[in-house]
Each structure stands twice: as structure tokens, then as C-alpha cells.
Design a protein around this motif. Structure first.
Motif: not given
Length: 426
Positions: A61, A420, A76, A426, A63, A52-53, A56, A39
Motif C-alpha cells: 500500500t 485490484v 507503477l 497504471p 509505492d 493507487a499509483h 498500491h 483506482y
């Protein structure tokens, strides 16, 4: 997903349950370090994007986009924007961001949509990878090797040439950027001492290399996103009541008439092979040096074999209901449309519309997004390369298959070991 390979009519047996022995054991102290690194934008060239962008948990997992907005973007998930000014993106990510579920399984031998990373001793280091003989030694898994490559990708995390030391070094040779990132991490007071404490053989922070970073990331991803408690998993373990009647009907179709298990086979629900589904092409494509700008030939880009053109790896299906949109380029927004494409690839291809794709507005890339449609020869090649046979299913049967896909969602996906971190911005 890659259903319905032609030539197979016999029903497939349901797989055995997944057990602890199917997964590589990882150290939780190392996983805790990987959790923070995953992250943290410290691993990107311009320190403006993290793993993670694009992966997530709020989006399974992935986008939530057909093609991701990488380095230079802001925000995000589906709300991510392409950035502004000199920092704005220059290219969309060429392929859909895959989910990360169960990548710590022992039997996984090939990853990425085109299989460009696999278990192999061709280079004497245990892997066939884009880094060839320059891959670092001591990686604990295929997942650790996989974690290295987004860090070197210009439009994913490295940044554009001349923007930072990392991408400049990678431009010289793929492995030259990793020591720069490793120095960042080992000199950071949050990470250096923690890695020394967690890894045997690392006596001082000066001993830290990209290997420990990759191994920590792998430990985190394997621990955090192991998923073996879906209703389907409970059914496989002997609980006949775990599936609803519609889900049972869908399971029977999946392993029978619909022939889905021809490709989505075994406990991991993937044959780890490559199949051409004639997905409508768009976006920049993952081009080779000599390709037109927008072209994506899939597995052929790795194998250099003409027969592999437009074939892509069969994804695993645990938590597939969480990871829309679907396909190697995210061409289909939901499970229903993806299944219908498998049933009639040519008809689906011909009726597909650009607005179907989940693409954030990027005015300076708009003309390039669908430029491939102007190349009628290439479009014909994609449309003609199909490894699956058409099949008639009723709307009710399709609904049952969708219900079964939802039965693959883990019951504990919202309560992972780490979650998280509060510091993630983000």
C-alpha cells in the motif's frame, strides 16, 4: 520506525490483541464505491493519476520508492518514470508514501508524517487540518478527512497551476477544487446512481458532494487494509506456536532491551507522537513559505514550535516488512539498515550514501535531489537533533528484530475483500 527513546530502561508489556471493537464500522456498499474511486484517475486534476499509483497493494500500500513520482509520471511502483514533454513532473513528492494499514482504527488521532491532520475542535468541525474552517462537513472519520488532501496537492494529484480547473481553484483556496471533482463524480453514470443508493440523505445525484466521495474512500481503505491476523496477532490471541524462536527472541528484544516499544507502543504499535531520528535529508523537502527550497523541518512545519524541528510521527508497524523503503523520506532500503540507524544515528548519518535512496532517474531534478548537502549548517542541525540514544546490539539480535518485523505481516494481505480491479491501468 522510532525505536529507543532515551531515558527508558524498563521492559514494556506486550499489547492486548486488536479486536473488532478497535475499528470504526463502515458500510460495505460505500466501500465498494470507494474501491472503484481509489483506482480511478477521475479524482486527479488532469485525470492521469489515481490514489493507487502511490498506494498500491503490490508495494504494501505504498509505492516502493523513497520519494514518489506523482502527477505527470507514468507506470507503477519502482518502475514509475517521471513522464515526458510538457506533462513531465516538476518536483518529486517531498516525503515517502506511507502504508495504509489499519487506518480505520478508532484510536488514531493524528496522521501524516508531520501530524498536520488530527482530531481537534480548534476549527469547530472536528479536525485540525490544512483546510482549517473550510473542511467540508459530514466526514465519517479522520481517514475520510485524510483522503481529501492528496486531491488538492499540486505535485500529487491536482496538477500544475493553469493545467486544469481543479488546481486553478485550489490555488485560490484549498476547498475550491473539491466541488469540481464532486461534479465529475456525480455526473459519471458509474458513480452518481451508486452513491445515491448507498448514502442516506442523498436523494439525487445533485446532492452528491466531496463528502460522500471522501467517506466512500475511507470506507474502502478501512475495510480493505485492516490487518489483524499476523503471526504476532495470533500470538497475542493465545497461540504460543505462532512465532518462530527467532521471532520470539525479536519480540523480547522489541519489548525489552531494544526499547522499541517506547515509541511503537500499544495495540497499534505507535505512540502517535513525534521523534527526531537524524535521517539523512534529500529531495525537495516539504518546505514552508520562508524555507530554503530543500528544507524539511518535520513537525515544526505544523506546530511552529522550534522544539519540534526535524521530528516526525511514529508509524504503525503492521505489515512493515512490505512497505520498504523506510523513514519519512525513505532513506533506508530495508529493515536491517533502518534498525541499525536507530542503534547509531550519528554513525549511520555520516556513512549514508545517496545511492542508498530509491529515486527514479529524473535528469532535470538531479541537481536538486541532494542540494541540501551543500548547506552544512542545515545538515548539522538535522544531525544534532536526535531523540534516541545509541544502543549496542549484536548482529544476531538485529536479525531477531528483523524476524519479528516479518512476524507483523498479516496472513491474509494477499486476499483482501476487494482487490485490484481489472480496469485499473497504471
Amino acid at each position: 520506525m522510532a525505536f529507543l527513546l532515551a531515558g527508558t530502561a524498563a521492559a514494556q508489556d506486550v499489547p492486548r490483541p486488536l479486536t473488532d471493537s478497535d475499528f470504526i464500522p463502515f458500510d460495505m456498499e460505500q466501500a465498494a464505491i470507494g474501491h472503484q474511486l481509489f483506482y480511478d484517475p477521475i479524482l486527479s486534476g488532469n485525470q492521469n493519476i489515481s490514489c493507487a499509483h502511490c498506494h498500491h497493494p503490490d508495494f504494501g500500500t505504498s509505492d516502493g520508492l523513497s520519494l514518489g513520482i506523482g502527477e505527470g509520471g507514468q507506470g507503477l511502483g519502482p518502475d514509475r518514470t517521471p513522464g515526458v514533454g510538457a506533462d513531465k513532473i516538476r518536483k518529486r513528492i517531498p516525503r515517502n508514501s506511507p502504508g495504509l494499514w489499519n487506518l480505520g482504527a478508532r484510536d488514531i488521532h493524528t496522521v501524516f508524517h508531520d501530524g498536520r491532520l488530527s482530531i481537534s475542535d480548534v476549527y469547530g468541525n472536528g479536525f485540525n487540518s490544512p483546510a482549517q474552517e473550510w473542511l467540508p462537513e459530514g466526514l465519517n472519520s479522520l481517514l475520510a478527512a485524510q483522503a481529501l488532501f492528496p486531491l488538492t496537492a499540486q505535485f500529487e494529484m491536482a496538477g500544475n497551476v493553469a493545467e486544469n480547473q481543479v488546481t486553478g481553484a485550489v490555488h485560490d483556496r484549498i476547498d475550491k477544487g473539491w466541488p469540481i471533482l464532486a461534479k465529475r463524480v456525480r455526473t459519471d453514470p458509474r458513480y452518481g446512481p451508486a452513491i445515491v443508493a448507498a448514502f442516506d440523505g442523498v436523494e439525487t445525484t445533485e446532492d452528491i458532494t466531496i463528502t460522500q466521495i471522501a467517506n466512500a474512500l475511507a470506507a474502502f481503505m478501512a475495510v480493505e487494509w485492516r490487518s489483524t491476523d499476523s503471526p504476532f496477532d495470533q500470538y497475542l490471541a493465545g497461540d504460543d506456536s505462532a512465532l518462530s524462536p527467532a521471532q520470539k527472541d525479536g519480540m523480547d528484544l522489541f519489548y525489552g532491551k531494544a526499547r522499541c516499544a517506547t515509541c511503537h507502543s500499544g495495540p497499534l504499535m505507535s505512540d502517535q507522537e513525534f521523534h527526531a531520528l537524524a535521517l539523512p535529508p534529500f529531495g525537495p523537502g516539504r518546505t514552508r513559505q520562508w524555507d530554503p527550497y530543500a528544507r524539511d523541518v518535520g513537525r515544526m512545519g505544523e506546530s511552529n514550535r522550534l522544539e519540534d524541528a526535524y521530528r516526525f510521527r511514529t508509524p504503525m508497524l503492521r505489515n512493515v516488512a512490505l512497505t520498504a523503503p523506510y523513514g519519512h523520506n525513505g532513506a533506508f532500503p530495508d529493515l536491517d539498515s533502518m534498525i541499525r540507524h536507530h542503534l547509531d544515528p550519528v554513525g549511520s548519518f555520516m556513512n549514508w550514501a545517496p545511492q542508498t535512496a530509491a529515486l527514479p532517474d529524473v535528469p532535470w531534478l538531479q541537481k536538486a535531489d541532494f542540494v541540501i548537502w551543500q548547506d552544512q549548517i542545515e545538515m548539522q542541525r538535522v544531525r544534532n537533533k536526535i531523540d534516541i540514544a545509541p544502543l549496542d546490539l549484536s548482529d544476531a539480535e538485529i536479525d531477531s528484530l528483523v524476524a519479528f518485523m516479518h512476524a507483523l505481516t498479516g496472513t491474509s494481505v494477499d486476499t483482501p475483500p476487494f482487490g485490484v480491479p481489472e480496469s485499473f491501468v497504471p
